[in-house]
Design an enzyme around this catalytic site. Structure first.
Site, PDB file in Angstrom:
ATOM      1  N   THR A 161       0.876  -1.323  -0.136  1.00  0.00           N
ATOM      2  CA  THR A 161      -0.046   0.028  -0.053  1.00  0.00           C
ATOM      3  C   THR A 161       0.869   1.079  -0.118  1.00  0.00           C
ATOM      4  O   THR A 161       1.923   1.245   0.590  1.00  0.00           O
ATOM      5  CB  THR A 161      -0.697  -0.192   1.372  1.00  0.00           C
ATOM      6  OG1 THR A 161      -1.757  -1.113   1.181  1.00  0.00           O
ATOM      7  CG2 THR A 161      -1.807   1.265   1.325  1.00  0.00           C
TER       8      THR A 161
ATOM      9  N   GLY B 274       6.310  -0.477   0.031  1.00  0.00           N
ATOM     10  CA  GLY B 274       7.130   0.552   0.456  1.00  0.00           C
ATOM     11  C   GLY B 274       7.347   0.541   1.916  1.00  0.00           C
ATOM     12  O   GLY B 274       7.160  -0.369   2.388  1.00  0.00           O
TER      13      GLY B 274
ATOM     14  N   LYS C 113       6.664   1.448   8.989  1.00  0.00           N
ATOM     15  CA  LYS C 113       5.507   1.493   7.952  1.00  0.00           C
ATOM     16  C   LYS C 113       4.207   2.019   8.674  1.00  0.00           C
ATOM     17  O   LYS C 113       4.047   1.883   9.644  1.00  0.00           O
ATOM     18  CB  LYS C 113       5.199   0.115   7.458  1.00  0.00           C
ATOM     19  CG  LYS C 113       6.588  -0.176   6.414  1.00  0.00           C
ATOM     20  CD  LYS C 113       6.519  -1.841   5.851  1.00  0.00           C
ATOM     21  CE  LYS C 113       5.091  -2.039   5.382  1.00  0.00           C
ATOM     22  NZ  LYS C 113       4.748  -1.270   4.267  1.00  0.00           N
TER      23      LYS C 113
ATOM     24  N   GLY D 143       2.595   4.973   7.175  1.00  0.00           N
ATOM     25  CA  GLY D 143       1.779   6.202   7.165  1.00  0.00           C
ATOM     26  C   GLY D 143       0.569   6.173   6.241  1.00  0.00           C
ATOM     27  O   GLY D 143      -0.203   7.131   6.215  1.00  0.00           O
TER      28      GLY D 143
ATOM     29  N   GLU E 270      -0.439  -5.075   6.109  1.00  0.00           N
ATOM     30  CA  GLU E 270       0.710  -5.020   5.510  1.00  0.00           C
ATOM     31  C   GLU E 270       1.571  -6.208   6.339  1.00  0.00           C
ATOM     32  O   GLU E 270       2.201  -7.223   6.012  1.00  0.00           O
ATOM     33  CB  GLU E 270       1.287  -3.806   5.702  1.00  0.00           C
ATOM     34  CG  GLU E 270       0.992  -2.759   4.774  1.00  0.00           C
ATOM     35  CD  GLU E 270       1.486  -1.553   4.634  1.00  0.00           C
ATOM     36  OE1 GLU E 270       1.475  -0.942   3.894  1.00  0.00           O
ATOM     37  OE2 GLU E 270       1.819  -1.073   5.674  1.00  0.00           O
TER      38      GLU E 270
END
Length: 250
Positions: free
Chosen positions: A37, A93, A105, A107, A114
């Protein structure tokens, strides 16, 4: 490939697209993929969709409603969660990563899904622009996903840890809190530089009401980072190597 009338990408978006392209090049027929994502993952999903339309046969499961919608739009066949499902490769990402491939992670608000998918993956490949690599985690606020009922006590507990927690509010409506796809609240914690990420992760796990935190430790096998215009592969504790040296996953 950019459409003829598409606006030119900013330098940062060009780096994201370049990192995504390296990752797409390592996807093989028959793979089951975890789809990340965020803006960098969106480049990966879009480019993967082009490969699927050219005949690549893969299946995926997305870490957010937004990524699922994009994957459907570009024609990637999607799976449903089920027992025994594992992923050959997850590509995602990161808001920050350090030389040991510890990650922050969340954000984009998808940290729970995730972490679920990436823990169930045989290989996690991080893709990121040059701004995401840091000597030590903590410049980017550490996200938490929190059960709404527990919010006041979670804020108190994180404050005691020195986290300066702030409830995430909608950009277009500062009076409205942001909810995750699982209908939990998102809290951003400002710890500053995190001297011991493993210790902090363990402390956060003991606080009732925190569904998940945004420290991803020991999960990433490799990362593709753009440095001086070139895609470089980082692995924990190793020097960067050009992505072009790897015909398969590094």
């Amino acid at each position: 490939m950019t459409a003829p009338n598409a606006p030119a990408l900013s330098p940062q978006e060009q780096e994201k697209a370049q990192a995504a392209a390296a990752a797409v090049g390592w996807v093989r027929d028959g793979m089951v993929l975890g789809l990340g994502t965020g803006t960098t993952s969106a480049h990966f999903i879009t480019q993967l969709g082009e490969r699927v339309r050219q005949g690549l046969k893969v299946q995926g499961l997305a870490t957010s409603v937004a990524s699922e919608a994009l994957a459907r739009q570009v024609g990637i066949p999607l799976l449903e969660p089920r027992r025994g499902l594992t992923f050959d490769l997850a590509v995602d990402g990161a808001d920050e990563l350090d030389p040991e491939l510890r990650l922050i992670k969340g954000g984009g608000g998808a940290l729970l899904r995730e972490k679920v998918l990436e823990t169930a993956s045989r290989y996690l490949l991080v893709i990121a622009d040059s701004s995401k690599l840091v000597p030590r985690l903590g410049r980017f606020p550490l996200p938490l996903e929190v059960v709404p009922f527990a919010l006041p006590w979670v804020l108190d507990a994180v404050e005691k840890l020195g986290g300066a927690p702030a409830l995430r509010m909608a950009k277009d409506d500062p009076s409205a809190p942001v909810y995750s796809d699982q209908k939990n609240l998102l809290v951003d914690c400002h710890f500053g530089q995190i001297a011991d990420a493993e210790r902090l992760a363990a402390q956060l796990k003991t606080i009732p009401g925190i569904v998940e935190h945004g420290l991803f430790l020991g999960l990433a096998q490799a990362a593709v980072i753009i440095q001086d215009g070139q895609a470089q592969v980082l692995r924990p504790g190793q020097s960067a190597r050009p992505a072009t040296e790897f015909a398969e996953l590094p």
